[in-house]
Design a protein around this motif. Structure first.
Motif, PDB file in Angstrom:
ATOM      1  N   LEU A 190       0.809  -1.371  -0.077  1.00  0.00           N
ATOM      2  CA  LEU A 190      -0.144  -0.086  -0.133  1.00  0.00           C
ATOM      3  C   LEU A 190       0.882   1.080   0.023  1.00  0.00           C
ATOM      4  N   VAL A 191       0.741   1.949  -1.003  1.00  0.00           N
ATOM      5  CA  VAL A 191       1.671   3.172  -1.312  1.00  0.00           C
ATOM      6  C   VAL A 191       1.142   4.268  -0.392  1.00  0.00           C
ATOM      7  N   SER A 192      -0.258   4.443  -0.309  1.00  0.00           N
ATOM      8  CA  SER A 192      -0.771   5.478   0.380  1.00  0.00           C
ATOM      9  C   SER A 192      -2.165   5.288   0.977  1.00  0.00           C
ATOM     10  N   GLY A 193      -2.599   6.076   1.776  1.00  0.00           N
ATOM     11  CA  GLY A 193      -4.195   5.940   2.390  1.00  0.00           C
ATOM     12  C   GLY A 193      -4.234   4.562   3.024  1.00  0.00           C
ATOM     13  N   THR A 194      -5.410   4.237   3.152  1.00  0.00           N
ATOM     14  CA  THR A 194      -6.234   3.011   3.731  1.00  0.00           C
ATOM     15  C   THR A 194      -7.010   2.314   2.951  1.00  0.00           C
ATOM     16  N   LEU A 195      -6.985   1.039   3.002  1.00  0.00           N
ATOM     17  CA  LEU A 195      -7.534  -0.015   2.136  1.00  0.00           C
ATOM     18  C   LEU A 195      -7.831  -1.022   2.731  1.00  0.00           C
ATOM     19  N   THR A 196      -8.925  -1.785   2.521  1.00  0.00           N
ATOM     20  CA  THR A 196      -9.489  -3.297   3.102  1.00  0.00           C
ATOM     21  C   THR A 196      -9.048  -4.303   1.808  1.00  0.00           C
ATOM     22  N   VAL A 197      -8.160  -5.189   2.039  1.00  0.00           N
ATOM     23  CA  VAL A 197      -7.783  -6.296   1.132  1.00  0.00           C
ATOM     24  C   VAL A 197      -8.196  -7.800   1.809  1.00  0.00           C
ATOM     25  N   ILE A 218     -10.659  -5.990  -3.177  1.00  0.00           N
ATOM     26  CA  ILE A 218     -10.161  -4.557  -2.686  1.00  0.00           C
ATOM     27  C   ILE A 218     -11.487  -3.765  -2.519  1.00  0.00           C
ATOM     28  N   GLN A 219     -11.331  -3.341  -1.261  1.00  0.00           N
ATOM     29  CA  GLN A 219     -12.676  -2.223  -0.968  1.00  0.00           C
ATOM     30  C   GLN A 219     -12.344  -1.054   0.142  1.00  0.00           C
ATOM     31  N   GLN A 220     -13.304  -0.295   0.339  1.00  0.00           N
ATOM     32  CA  GLN A 220     -13.179   0.608   1.401  1.00  0.00           C
ATOM     33  C   GLN A 220     -11.897   1.267   1.516  1.00  0.00           C
ATOM     34  N   GLY A 221     -11.473   1.938   0.259  1.00  0.00           N
ATOM     35  CA  GLY A 221     -10.461   2.856   0.058  1.00  0.00           C
ATOM     36  C   GLY A 221     -10.311   4.329   0.557  1.00  0.00           C
ATOM     37  N   HIS A 222      -9.556   4.607   0.914  1.00  0.00           N
ATOM     38  CA  HIS A 222      -9.752   6.223   1.204  1.00  0.00           C
ATOM     39  C   HIS A 222      -8.289   6.883   0.776  1.00  0.00           C
ATOM     40  N   ASN A 223      -8.335   7.540  -0.136  1.00  0.00           N
ATOM     41  CA  ASN A 223      -7.248   8.119  -0.688  1.00  0.00           C
ATOM     42  C   ASN A 223      -6.039   7.014  -0.993  1.00  0.00           C
ATOM     43  N   ALA A 224      -6.226   5.966  -1.430  1.00  0.00           N
ATOM     44  CA  ALA A 224      -5.523   4.699  -1.280  1.00  0.00           C
ATOM     45  C   ALA A 224      -4.637   4.580  -2.814  1.00  0.00           C
ATOM     46  N   GLU A 225      -3.549   4.291  -2.853  1.00  0.00           N
ATOM     47  CA  GLU A 225      -2.894   3.883  -3.853  1.00  0.00           C
ATOM     48  C   GLU A 225      -2.050   2.651  -3.800  1.00  0.00           C
ATOM     49  N   MET A 226      -1.923   1.712  -4.564  1.00  0.00           N
ATOM     50  CA  MET A 226      -1.465   0.212  -4.302  1.00  0.00           C
ATOM     51  C   MET A 226      -0.803  -0.225  -5.345  1.00  0.00           C
ATOM     52  N   LEU A 227       0.198  -1.327  -5.041  1.00  0.00           N
ATOM     53  CA  LEU A 227       0.764  -2.252  -6.063  1.00  0.00           C
ATOM     54  C   LEU A 227       0.397  -3.605  -5.783  1.00  0.00           C
TER      55      LEU A 227
END
Length: 239
Positions: A190-197, A218-227
């Motif tokens: 997770l690069v940034s933010g919050t996220l549910t995986v 992948i759900q419930q992201g908040h300003n999330a960036e991911m790889l």
């Protein structure tokens, strides 16, 4: 099964020009339990001061890619490439038989923030090569965009390994799923933010080893960036 790699447990290095966090063992940071995963050897999160950077140094037989989060990075190498890598850009360098390169903050006033990631190749002694491409916010927003693959599918950069890397950005109300083939591993950073995986909340800088799962939800992201890395089912890289 998800095995969380909390951001605060990463290794670190700090100099007057660089602050770096190491997901896996790197440099003076060594943890035998964190020596990579499958063909993924290094994830370093680097913040470099204006005008500073990594002087010319060598690599060989490694797939090295840079993912710029914020700012701009100036690249030069022994293949006569000179470029500026900006936010949204992905640079992939195949070191092969040997290459030297340097990476400096292109700005004299602003920080540059990026990930440098190493993948162990499936072929040694290949001819070095350089690739760079831009993936716009629209390509990544609310979905997973394929940025690296063995065959360069969907405009991705081509890598010498059986690995696929996806990038995605997720905010409130956005969700996505990635179906893995049988008997595959995955790694999420997770690069940034919050996220549910898969029901587990991740925070910026967290990682997760994923084994025995076919679906990445992948759900419930908040300003999330991911790889997301789709990987061979091996515990540690072999070089």
């Amino acid at each position: 099964m998800l095995e969380i790699r909390p951001a605060h447990r990463r290794g670190s290095a700090q100099f007057d020009w660089l602050f770096s966090r190491h997901t896996f063992s790197f440099g003076n940071y060594y943890d035998p339990q964190q020596s990579g995963f499958s063909d993924l050897l290094v994830i370093n999160e680097d913040i470099v001061q204006p005008g500073k950077g990594f002087g010319t140094h060598p690599h060989r037989d490694m797939e090295i890619f840079t993912y710029v989060i914020d700012g701009a990075l100036a690249h030069k190498d022994s293949m006569d490439n000179g470029s500026v890598i900006e936010a949204g850009d992905v640079q992939l360098m195949t070191a092969g038989t040997g290459v030297t390169h340097s990476e400096f903050n292109h700005s004299q006033s602003e920080l540059v923030h990026f990930l440098q990631i190493w993948l162990v190749p499936n072929s040694k002694g290949v001819e070095p090569r350089y690739q760079q491409s831009h993936f716009s916010p629209a390509q990544k927003q609310g979905r997973l965009a394929l940025i690296i693959s063995p065959d360069g599918a969907e405009g991705s950069l081509s890598v010498y390994q059986d690995v696929r890397v996806y990038a995605g950005c997720f905010d409130v109300g956005e969700q996505a799923q990635l179906m893995l083939a049988d008997n595959r591993y995955a790694y999420v950073h997770l690069v940034s933010g919050t996220l549910t995986v898969n029901g587990t909340v991740l925070h910026a800088g967290d990682g997760a080893r994923i084994r025995g799962e076919r679906l990445i939800d992948i759900q419930q992201g908040h300003n999330a960036e991911m790889l997301v890395f789709d990987l061979r089912p091996h515990e540690k890289p072999s070089r």
